[in-house]
Design a protein around this motif. Structure first.
Motif, mmCIF file in Angstrom:
data_model
loop_
_atom_site.group_PDB
_atom_site.id
_atom_site.type_symbol
_atom_site.label_atom_id
_atom_site.label_comp_id
_atom_site.label_asym_id
_atom_site.label_seq_id
_atom_site.Cartn_x
_atom_site.Cartn_y
_atom_site.Cartn_z
ATOM 1 N N GLY A 29 -2.401 20.755 26.637
ATOM 2 C CA GLY A 29 -2.213 21.832 25.289
ATOM 3 C C GLY A 29 -1.336 21.912 23.839
ATOM 4 O O GLY A 29 -1.885 20.556 23.099
ATOM 5 N N VAL A 30 -0.622 22.330 23.937
ATOM 6 C CA VAL A 30 0.555 21.917 23.367
ATOM 7 C C VAL A 30 0.816 20.683 22.661
ATOM 8 O O VAL A 30 0.986 20.078 21.789
ATOM 9 N N LYS A 31 0.968 19.522 24.053
ATOM 10 C CA LYS A 31 1.200 18.702 23.764
ATOM 11 C C LYS A 31 0.400 18.188 23.485
ATOM 12 O O LYS A 31 0.679 16.926 22.083
ATOM 13 N N GLY A 32 -0.720 17.917 23.768
ATOM 14 C CA GLY A 32 -1.834 17.109 23.129
ATOM 15 C C GLY A 32 -2.243 17.301 22.118
ATOM 16 O O GLY A 32 -1.922 16.816 21.019
ATOM 17 N N ILE A 33 -1.626 19.123 21.182
ATOM 18 C CA ILE A 33 -2.388 18.932 19.240
ATOM 19 C C ILE A 33 -0.935 17.749 18.923
ATOM 20 O O ILE A 33 -1.065 17.804 17.747
ATOM 21 N N PHE A 34 0.126 18.235 19.889
ATOM 22 C CA PHE A 34 1.149 17.556 18.710
ATOM 23 C C PHE A 34 1.496 16.330 18.828
ATOM 24 O O PHE A 34 2.208 15.202 18.372
ATOM 25 N N LEU A 35 0.560 15.862 20.110
ATOM 26 C CA LEU A 35 0.991 13.962 19.801
ATOM 27 C C LEU A 35 0.109 13.493 18.905
ATOM 28 O O LEU A 35 0.016 12.502 18.337
ATOM 29 N N LEU A 36 -1.554 14.477 18.808
ATOM 30 C CA LEU A 36 -2.565 14.191 17.765
ATOM 31 C C LEU A 36 -1.690 14.073 16.583
ATOM 32 O O LEU A 36 -1.462 13.590 15.419
ATOM 33 N N LEU A 37 -0.875 15.286 15.704
ATOM 34 C CA LEU A 37 -0.717 15.346 14.321
ATOM 35 C C LEU A 37 0.945 14.674 14.123
ATOM 36 O O LEU A 37 1.325 13.742 13.419
ATOM 37 N N GLY A 38 1.375 13.931 15.727
ATOM 38 C CA GLY A 38 2.577 12.949 15.709
ATOM 39 C C GLY A 38 1.596 11.616 15.200
ATOM 40 O O GLY A 38 2.308 10.719 14.370
#
Length: 783
Positions: free
Chosen positions: A740-749
């Motif tokens: 979940g955290v990685k998915g959110i930050f991948l999109l933000l990045g």
């Protein structure tokens, strides 16, 4: 004469009748005792040292092949996995790569690396690793992580302790580098921009904290291993520096190293918790030799030696107390806090702690065969049987990182070509994307969760043989119990004594004991035991067994009848019929009904509570199998609250009944069989999950079952299910949290809304949190 022991694996053994013949014929060899375990396909030989081993094995192999020609006979020691310690292993994804590449070596049948214990188990198809195979393994290990040393571990060295020094002692070099690098970075930030000194300080700080990462990445690229955390961090931070983000590039590498330090500390803490369990191994034995007591390693003690166990010491080997009495702390093996009293002729097991008295113990097993050794080996080897979730994460990590790297390249190249934006902006986004992508949080925390669950269960006296069985316990919907020794105590006792008017209970019991004094039946023996006094058989003038009814005897001139209601009816003696569980003995003296005794196999105190607990946890059906009469079985089933009872079953009938239940269940849920682990070995082996109960010291139980309960308490089954569910919950918390955290930050990045700092948190920070969360599995005190 000295005796030796040898264990052989009978690969391909398929005939139970043949195994019995092999055992009988082999035992007929002079000076040889043989035991064949059909379930585990092993033949154990104990023989006089006068036998030449090679010659004896030739005779035994001939006997085996005369009954089953296709059996492959192998030495069990050579058939077992060989263990190595990977000293210095600090990279979870590297462990996965090692496992994958070593598994592809010709001649290697199986390989498993446990990142938590840093232990690798390798099994060769030839039964023993050759020198060239070991060198190939060593080469792969050093290629993937150059600082890791391959240290062979003896098969019986499962007692490897996890020592934990202070934070400074364990991580002196890393802390020094981080501190100096942080100081250089702070000085550089406060210097004027464009200053040559500032640039030199940034570079010095970066090389100091990231030089090792850059070297590893370079070595791995040269070997064709691109997609790992070293490569991701190197390319991301160098990229940031090249596009002018000096402070950020250096700070990200620094933050990454701080995160790696925290991760290492968290994993070490987990290793120490597991190490506390492993440290039940006794360090020495006090062997009595003549007039002296010599302190030696437990491995040096032989069967038949006498050892002294002083107050406060651990019992080093299994044995029988010859002299002395004491209270033993058995909690390390059973999880039971109540001390166990022992005295002369009592059995004691390795791992017990002597609380007060001085004991002399005659050793009955070698250290390698002792209970504590088997427990330690079982717990350590459990990590090699991976749960489906672990296997999924391993495969997921294999494809996930390359996918993210390709995605990052597309982010860096395609948008600026389509929109005309500056390449530097999209390169920065791609670098952020790369840092986030590392799957370490999953690769480290998921196996740690399962290993912690197994370790926590063992502290409760529940030995689970692998993560696969721990996860499978979550899918149980039917529990099948054997009755005798599992739900009941497995011994016949006098549970009720009722005398009629005109007779005392003492007189009734005496009459019954004399009536049964010439019988060796367990029921008769239990009556004699309850009487507890010497029986003077000279008082008995005549004795007659009445088949299917009972006995008649003449005692001191009077006539005593003792037996079933049919005996009373036959002799036309009025009596009060009793409806109860167990065997009812009606007694008449001189033609007058004197009263009755009830001999029964007492129900365990927590059996009813255990079944209620299983139902409360959602178990759909609870079944009891017994060889008892239908009336007795159904009565016990009614008291305990089981759903179905199958009575009057022979051992082979239990296997057939279990197979019928499995066919009826189909693939909906798993069936657990719970037995005593000795008589029920075939059923334990046939069940989806076999649970052996009350198995302390039972080799058959530890071999045949998938889960071993070291105490006689049925309610530990409910505890095992709770531990399994808690482990699954924590494992899936980590999976959802990390992804979940990685998915959110991948999109933000990707959309330019995340910086390098946030990217490192999404990688290292998430890993640290997931590891700390996984460690909660070890805490089973409230279950």
């Amino acid at each position: 004469m000295e005796r030796k022991k040898k264990e052989l694996v009978l690969e391909g053994l398929s005939c139970a009748n043949c195994s019995a013949k092999i055992e009988t014929e082999t035992s007929a060899i002079e000076g040889v005792t043989a035991r064949v375990n059909f379930v585990t396909k092993t033949l154990t030989l104990e023989y006089d040292a006068a036998h030449r081993e090679e010659e004896l094995l030739g005779k035994v192999t001939g006997i085996i092949h005369s009954h089953e020609p296709d059996i492959e006979v192998r030495d069990k020691e050579q058939s077992s996995s060989e263990a190595f310690l990977l000293e210095g292993l600090g990279c979870a994804s590297c462990a996965l790569k090692m496992e994958e590449r070593i598994g592809k070596i010709d001649g290697i049948e199986e390989v498993s690396i446990d990142f938590v214990t840093k232990k690798m188990k390798v099994k060769s198809r030839e039964g023993h690793l050759s020198t060239s195979e070991v060198e190939k393994i060593r080469s792969i290990v050093t290629e993937i992580e150059g600082d890791t040393l391959l240290v062979p571990v003896k098969s019986d060295s499962v007692e490897k302790k996890f020592t934990a020094g202070s934070l400074w002692e364990n991580h002196k070099e890393a802390i020094t580098k981080i501190s100096i690098s942080s100081l250089l970075l702070l000085i550089a930030i406060f210097l004027p921009e464009g200053n040559l000194m500032q640039t030199l300080l940034f570079v010095s700080s970066y090389v100091l904290v990231g030089g090792e990462i850059l070297l590893r990445a370079g070595r791995n690229i040269a070997r064709g291993q691109v997609f790992d955390e070293n490569f991701l961090m190197s390319i991301a931070t160098i990229g940031a520096i090249l596009i002018g983000e000096f402070p950020e590039g250096v700070a990200v590498m620094l933050f990454y190293q701080v995160g790696e330090l925290f991760q290492a500390v968290a994993v070490e803490k987990s290793r120490k918790s597991i190490g506390d369990l492993m440290n039940i191994r006794p360090d020495y034995a006090n062997v009595i030799r003549g007039e002296e007591t010599v302190k030696v390693s437990p491995e040096e003690v032989r069967i038949g030696d006498v050892i002294m166990v002083k107050p406060g010491e651990k019992v080093p080997l299994d044995g029988i107390v010859m002299e002395g009495a004491s209270a033993m702390d058995t909690s390390a093996l059973t999880g039971e806090s109540m001390p166990r009293d022992v005295s002369e002729s009592s059995e004691v097991l390795a791992g017990f702690i002597n609380r007060n008295g001085l004991l002399k113990v005659r050793v009955t097993t070698s250290y390698g065969e002792s209970t504590v050794s088997k427990i330690l080996e079982l717990v350590e080897n459990a990590s090699s049987k991976k749960a489906p979730t672990e296997n999924f994460i391993t495969k997921f990590a294999r494809y996930y990182t390359p996918f993210v790297v390709v995605s990052a390249m597309l982010i860096a190249l395609i948008p600026p070509l389509l929109t005309g934006d500056a390449f530097s902006e999209w390169i920065y986004r791609a670098l952020v994307f790369l840092v986030i992508s590392c799957p370490c949080a999953l690769v480290v925390s998921i196996p740690l969760g399962f290993f912690g669950g197994i370790g926590g269960a063992s502290r409760k006296g529940i030995l689970i043989k692998g993560g696969n069985y721990l996860e499978a316990l979550n899918e149980v919907d039917t529990v099948v119990f054997d009755k005798t020794g599992t739900l009941t105590k497995g011994r016949f006792d006098l549970t009720e004594l009722k005398a009629e008017e005109g007779f005392s209970e003492e007189a009734l019991l005496e009459a019954a004991a004399y009536a049964e004094s010439f019988s060796s039946h367990p029921i008769a023996e239990s009556v004699q035991k309850a009487f507890g006094k010497d029986i003077k058989k000279s008082r008995v003038e005549s004795y007659e067994e009445i088949a299917g009814h009972g006995v008649s005897c003449r005692l001191d001139g009077g006539v005593i009848l003792a037996g079933s209601r049919r005996l009373m009816e036959r002799e036309q003696i009025p009596f009060k019929e009793v409806d109860s569980i167990g065997t009812i003995i009606y007694v008449a003296v001189n033609g007058t009904y004197a009263g009755h005794l009830i001999i029964s196999d007492e129900i365990k105190s927590d059996a009813r509570e255990a079944i209620a607990s299983l139902k409360a946890q959602g178990i759909r059906k609870i079944i009891m199998l017994t060889g008892d009469l239908k009336a007795v079985g159904e009565k016990i089933g009614e008291i305990l609250g089981v759903d179905e009872v199958y009575s009057e079953l022979l051992p082979q009938d239990k296997v057939s009944k279990l197979e019928q239940l499995q066919e009826q269940a189909g693939s909906k849920g798993k069936i657990v069989f719970v037995g005593d682990g000795i008589n029920d070995a075939p059923v334990l082996a046939r069940a989806d999950i076999g649970i052996a109960m009350g198995a302390l010291g039972s080799d058959a139980a530890i071999e045949a079952a998938d889960v071993v309960l070291m105490t006689d308490e049925p309610n530990r089954i409910g505890t095992a299910l709770k531990i399994a569910r808690r482990t699954r919950t924590i494992v899936w918390q980590n999976i959802f949290f990390a992804l979940g955290v990685k998915g959110i930050f991948l999109l933000l990045g990707a959309f330019g809304n995340a910086t390098m700092w946030e990217a490192v948190f999404a990688d290292v920070g998430v890993t640290v949190i997931a590891v700390i969360n996984a460690m909660r599995v070890m805490n089973t005190d409230q279950l």
